[in-house]
Design an enzyme around this catalytic site. Structure first.
Site, mmCIF file in Angstrom:
data_model
loop_
_atom_site.group_PDB
_atom_site.id
_atom_site.type_symbol
_atom_site.label_atom_id
_atom_site.label_comp_id
_atom_site.label_asym_id
_atom_site.label_seq_id
_atom_site.Cartn_x
_atom_site.Cartn_y
_atom_site.Cartn_z
ATOM 1 N N CYS A 166 -13.784 8.756 -41.799
ATOM 2 C CA CYS A 166 -13.616 10.468 -40.417
ATOM 3 C C CYS A 166 -12.580 10.862 -40.738
ATOM 4 O O CYS A 166 -12.266 11.754 -40.724
ATOM 5 C CB CYS A 166 -14.011 9.436 -39.806
ATOM 6 S SG CYS A 166 -12.213 8.437 -39.001
ATOM 7 N N CYS A 206 2.746 0.723 -37.808
ATOM 8 C CA CYS A 206 2.912 1.119 -37.323
ATOM 9 C C CYS A 206 1.786 0.630 -35.702
ATOM 10 O O CYS A 206 1.488 0.363 -34.196
ATOM 11 C CB CYS A 206 3.804 2.780 -36.284
ATOM 12 S SG CYS A 206 2.162 3.996 -36.827
ATOM 13 N N THR A 226 -1.444 -0.922 -5.040
ATOM 14 C CA THR A 226 -1.938 0.346 -6.601
ATOM 15 C C THR A 226 -0.841 1.232 -6.131
ATOM 16 O O THR A 226 0.259 0.726 -5.712
ATOM 17 C CB THR A 226 -3.121 1.129 -5.027
ATOM 18 O OG1 THR A 226 -2.176 1.076 -3.791
ATOM 19 C CG2 THR A 226 -4.769 0.132 -5.009
ATOM 20 N N CYS A 266 1.191 -1.097 0.005
ATOM 21 C CA CYS A 266 -0.282 0.134 0.188
ATOM 22 C C CYS A 266 0.864 1.277 0.122
ATOM 23 O O CYS A 266 1.617 1.197 0.618
ATOM 24 C CB CYS A 266 -1.036 0.074 1.161
ATOM 25 S SG CYS A 266 -2.627 -0.983 0.690
ATOM 26 N N CYS A 317 -1.732 9.770 -39.253
ATOM 27 C CA CYS A 317 -0.760 9.328 -40.273
ATOM 28 C C CYS A 317 0.247 10.532 -40.466
ATOM 29 O O CYS A 317 2.000 10.509 -40.240
ATOM 30 C CB CYS A 317 -0.711 8.379 -41.083
ATOM 31 S SG CYS A 317 1.007 7.754 -41.681
ATOM 32 N N CYS A 370 -14.875 1.406 -45.032
ATOM 33 C CA CYS A 370 -14.398 2.536 -44.291
ATOM 34 C C CYS A 370 -15.086 3.766 -44.611
ATOM 35 O O CYS A 370 -16.458 3.650 -45.323
ATOM 36 C CB CYS A 370 -13.117 3.894 -45.460
ATOM 37 S SG CYS A 370 -12.912 4.936 -44.854
#
Lengths: 448, 79, 420
Positions: free
Chosen positions: C345, C382, C201, C135, C352, C342
């Protein structure tokens, strides 16, 4: 289906509502709050654990999702398409006030579509317990009780007078709402549990009531309702007068007819069957379709979404209009419908306003086709053959156990659906079938 | 950006040298890329050596694959 | 039906799903409710000298309309006397003998303190012990929790002390607030730990309220750093599990913790070497009932994979988790845009163009419409375009495997032979 453009004609009977796309499914499923003690589940007559089946969609556990739905509702694929969800689960969704309710029906359809495509084994028959159950009628109530009884280990035989089981799901709900293959898939699921379905077998004709009573440890009467009653007006025997149930049955069974092309049709009645008949006629090429109803829009029993759909299809509604006489063209064929205008009087026993004729308001409508959709008759003689207490063909049952006046005979589905008591929904019939099966099981094995 | 063009250009240089019987004898890599020194194979009389400066990542990768092929060939021919 | 039973360092459990030590395992009432819901085991909220907690204690990170993408807390260990907890542990174990109960422990780093608590807790009938060296808040200021968990010598020594007294398996729970978790994992193994669990955590401050300028959460207008958990920490936890799982000198079982909220997460942790998983935040968000789909989904998955037991999943992906220098430099991947899917958008193009290798270009198709395509020779594979693409199936990353592989390490060895 033999004319060259039959396939084109048939195309218009494709499902009206498109499936959700994969992206829509994931966005919608992830929007579900996974409520505890969820109101959607409580609003479902079969108590489908809605948040759970949706959660399983989000984790990709599609088999688990299908199992949750079908476990609670053996007609889960049908109900995903025909349930009045805005009055049930979706109407109860807590998001109604905050944003938009979850599209529960469409998500349920997505899951059951997956199940129909992948056909996983969702349930298994129980260990045989040596008891035999006969079910008269292979509609939603009969199939649902058969499924549950098979899982409890009973040897179940369904007697079905039609060529295929499924009842109204197979024959009575228009294909553009519910394709027949969906209903038949549900039938298959139940057959896979070892339930024997004897089709083309009418009890009282092909097999005697006595032999069924003798050979079974219990009998479930799930015979639904019969043909549409007569209008009780002159001219009803003319060529061109149809029964809505029979008309839909033909279309549903893949036999669209060309006889309605260009015709002027009038459907009498304003329940869901009337809407189905009207939209069918439109798709079969009728030039104009009117619905005449003696009361007003407020009293109409069709679901709001069915009504919207009919209006979108261009169906015209004549409210507070009662047919008085069907007029012949002199050649034995329907030519006109004489009607009278109605006004609404005091409330009757069902809480609806009683229609009263307005003097001298008669008028004539042109019509080549009249379709009766004013409810359905009851199979009184068969009910009498079983010697059961009934009220105008509505079998009297213990509301907890679905047991009739004969302790060996149970009844579920439309055969116990009385006027003004709940709604004759597929989902209600499925639930009654489930409960009947449980009641039988409790009674059979509490005695031992 | 057409990074691929610079790769093709650099690859062409190496391939031409390979075709002219050159092989890699030395590789120095630093902040500016790779400096690859190639010499004509043993059977040639002269001692001519050429150093190619490789900038593109693909060319530096290609050069190493050439190196592996060269080693494999040498081990197979025993030289 | 697959066999979901697991054996974790000798602790048997009917499924791999344990509740992690935390608010949901504070009392016997809660743990028994969890067992009724289907959890295979529970790690009791950390026992030690009872604390006094502040209020408020929790905060959630909402992201793009989705609640609890992350979660943090400043609650400490149990605030109830040891006797009360032990009485409830005894009762729970009596009522649920087939469920695993693990006691989480935290005391000062002193031998006698560890001996005392281990003996008293084991006397209550627990199936195992989990040493809380993790903790990051509150207790760390008193020299416990992550303060001792960040020092490998302290981890080893305290594990050793606990082991001296323990008869049940000892699990060491590790803190992620450290540069290299394998160092403390190795120390735990050296100290004799039977297993390790991770992650606890992560140090965090959830936010600052822009109206009051208070921290989130706040206590009378003041705040302190809390422990971060929930779905957002899963990748961190998974990598730490994998790093320990692949080390041959940490040859002990791992219990995976961190952002697990469904069977898929659990399966991933198991493939990466965990043989149980622990869940806290998801149970806090949705209730114990979430375990139903975890069990059902994992069962169906193991069945679909044709495996008999869930244990067959454990560690299957570990050999695939390597050092960067052992990856194939020759392998090529290129993006492909599927015009049928596609939705235009153009997010892939701008991603890219601005952040990758400028190889997604506009063109005009046969119908005169503007569309995008990938100039494959410049695509470095990538994944960025496919990550930002909102339309399912519109961008596919296509593998172009090479005939021979060449890793960075192999390349450097080769170049070194040529004076590089």
């Amino acid at each position: 289906m033999d004319s060259p453009d039959a396939s084109v004609l048939w195309k218009i009977f494709d499902e009206v509502e498109p499936d959700l796309k994969p992206k829509e499914v994931m966005e919608e499923a992830n929007r579900c709050l996974f409520c505890f003690d969820a109101p959607c589940t409580k609003a479902c007559p079969t108590n489908i654990d809605v948040p759970l089946f949706i959660k399983k969609i989000t984790t990709g556990n599609m088999k688990g999702s299908a199992r949750v739905i079908m476990d609670a509702n053996p007609m889960g694929a049908t109900c995903a398409r025909v349930c009045p969800t805005e009055e049930l689960c979706e109407g109860a969704c807590v998001l109604n006030d905050a944003s938009l309710p979850i599209m529960i029906g469409d998500l349920q359809r997505h899951t059951t579509n997956w199940a129909m495509k992948n056909n996983p084994q969702l349930f298994e028959a129980g260990k045989p317990n040596g008891k035999k159950i006969a079910i008269i009628g292979g509609g939603p109530a009969g199939l649902s009780s058969a499924r549950e009884l098979a899982r409890f280990g009973y040897q179940v035989t369904i007697y079905e007078k039609h060529e295929k089981a499924g009842g109204l799901n197979t024959y009575g709900i228009v294909p553009f709402r519910l394709p027949q293959r969906v209903a038949l898939w549900e039938v298959e699921q139940i057959e896979q549990l070892g339930v024997s379905i004897r089709t083309n077998c009418e009890v009282g004709k092909d097999v005697s009531v006595q032999s069924i009573m003798n050979e079974s440890d219990a009998v479930i009467l799930a015979i639904g309702m019969a043909n549409v009653p007569s209008l009780g007006i002159p001219g009803e025997d003319l060529d061109g007068v149809y029964d809505a149930i029979r008309l839909i049955e033909k279309v549903k069974d893949g036999k669209p007819t060309r006889q309605f092309i260009g015709k002027k049709a009038v459907v009498v009645g304003a329940g869901n069957t009337a809407i189905d008949a009207a939209t069918c006629l439109k798709r079969l090429g009728a030039a104009r379709v009117h619905i005449v109803y003696r009361r007003s829009e407020a009293e109409m029993t069709a679901y709001p979404f069915e009504f919207r759909f009919a209006k979108e299809d261009g169906i015209e509604f004549c409210w507070q209009t009662q047919p008085k006489r069907i007029v012949s063209d002199g050649d034995g064929h329907v030519a006109k419908l004489e009607c009278v205008q109605m006004k609404l009087g005091d409330e009757d026993a069902s809480g609806r306003h009683r229609p009263i004729k307005i003097e001298n308001s008669d008028f004539i409508m042109d019509a080549d086709v009249i379709v009766k959709a004013i409810g359905q008759n009851r199979y009184k003689s068969l009910i009498d053959a079983f010697g059961l207490v009934h009220s105008h063909g509505v079998v009297t049952v213990n509301p907890e156990t679905f047991q009739t006046s004969n302790p060996k005979v149970f009844a579920a589905g439309d055969v116990i659906f009385g006027n003004g008591k709940g709604e004759a929904m597929v989902v209600a019939a499925a639930e009654q079938g489930k409960r009947t099966a449980r009641a039988i099981h409790e009674q059979m094995f509490s005695k031992i | 950006m057409h990074e691929h063009r610079s790769f093709l250009e650099e690859k062409r240089k190496i391939d031409e040298l390979l075709q002219s019987n050159f092989h890699i004898v030395k590789v120095i890599e630093n902040l500016s890329g790779a400096y690859v020194t190639m010499q004509r194979s043993d059977d040639a009389d002269d001692d001519l050596s050429v150093t190619v400066h490789l900038l593109s990542a693909d060319a530096r990768r290609y050069m190493t694959n050439v190196l592996f092929a060269q080693r494999l060939k040498q081990s197979m021919t025993g030289s | 039906m697959a066999d979901l039973q697991i054996d974790f360092a000798g602790i048997k459990s009917k499924n791999p799903f344990w509740l992690a030590s935390g608010p949901p395992t504070n009392t016997g009432y809660q743990v028994q409710r969890a067992f009724d819901a289907g959890w295979g085991g529970a790690v009791w909220k950390t026992l030690g000298d009872p604390v006094i907690n502040v209020t408020s204690r929790f905060s959630g990170l909402n992201y793009g309309g989705q609640r609890v993408a992350g979660f943090n807390n400043i609650e400490l260990i149990t605030d109830r006397p040891l006797e009360v907890n032990l009485r409830e542990i005894r009762e729970t174990k009596r009522n649920y003998p087939d469920h695993a109960i693990i006691a989480s422990l935290m005391v000062e780093p002193k031998q006698e303190k560890w001996h005392e608590i281990v003996r008293r807790v084991e006397d209550a009938g627990v199936d195992g012990l989990e040493l809380n060296f993790g903790c990051p808040h509150g207790m760390a200021e008193r020299g416990m929790g992550s303060a001792s968990g960040q020092v490998p010598e302290l981890v080893e020594k305290q594990t050793y002390w606990a082991k001296e007294a323990a008869e049940t398996p000892v699990i060491v729970k590790l803190t992620p607030n450290i540069t290299d978790i394998t160092a403390t994992a190795f120390a735990a193994a050296q100290g004799g730990a039977d297993a390790i669990s991770m992650i606890n955590t992560i140090n965090s401050l959830m936010g600052v309220d822009l109206d009051s300028w208070n921290t989130i959460p706040n206590v009378a207008g003041k705040g302190t750093h809390g422990g971060y958990c929930g779905p957002a920490v899963k990748p961190i936890a998974l990598s730490m599990v994998a790093e320990c799982a692949r080390e041959s000198d940490i040859p002990i079982p791992i219990s995976g913790i961190g952002g697990i909220e469904n069977w898929r997460d659990a399966a991933e942790f198991m493939l990466m070497g965990a043989s149980t998983v622990q869940v806290c935040t998801a149970a806090m968000h949705h209730g114990f009932r979430i375990v139903e789909d975890m069990i059902d989904g994992l069962n169906n998955y193991v069945d679909d994979k044709g495996l008999a037991s869930v244990m067959d999943l454990v560690g299957q992906s570990v050999p695939k988790y390597l050092k960067w220098g052992d990856l194939d430099l020759n392998h090529k991947v290129v993006a492909h845009i599927n015009q049928d899917y596609c939705i235009h958008c153009n997010k892939c193009h701008i991603a890219c163009e601005d952040a990758a290798h400028q190889c997604i270009e506009f063109f005009t198709d046969a119908d005169g419409r503007r569309a995008l395509s990938v100039r494959e020779e410049d695509c470095v594979g990538c994944n960025l375009c496919s990550i930002v693409c909102p339309a399912e199936g519109a961008i596919t990353m296509i593998d172009k495997p090479s005939e021979v592989s060449m890793t960075w390490n192999e390349r450097q060895r080769m170049i070194s032979m040529f004076g590089g």
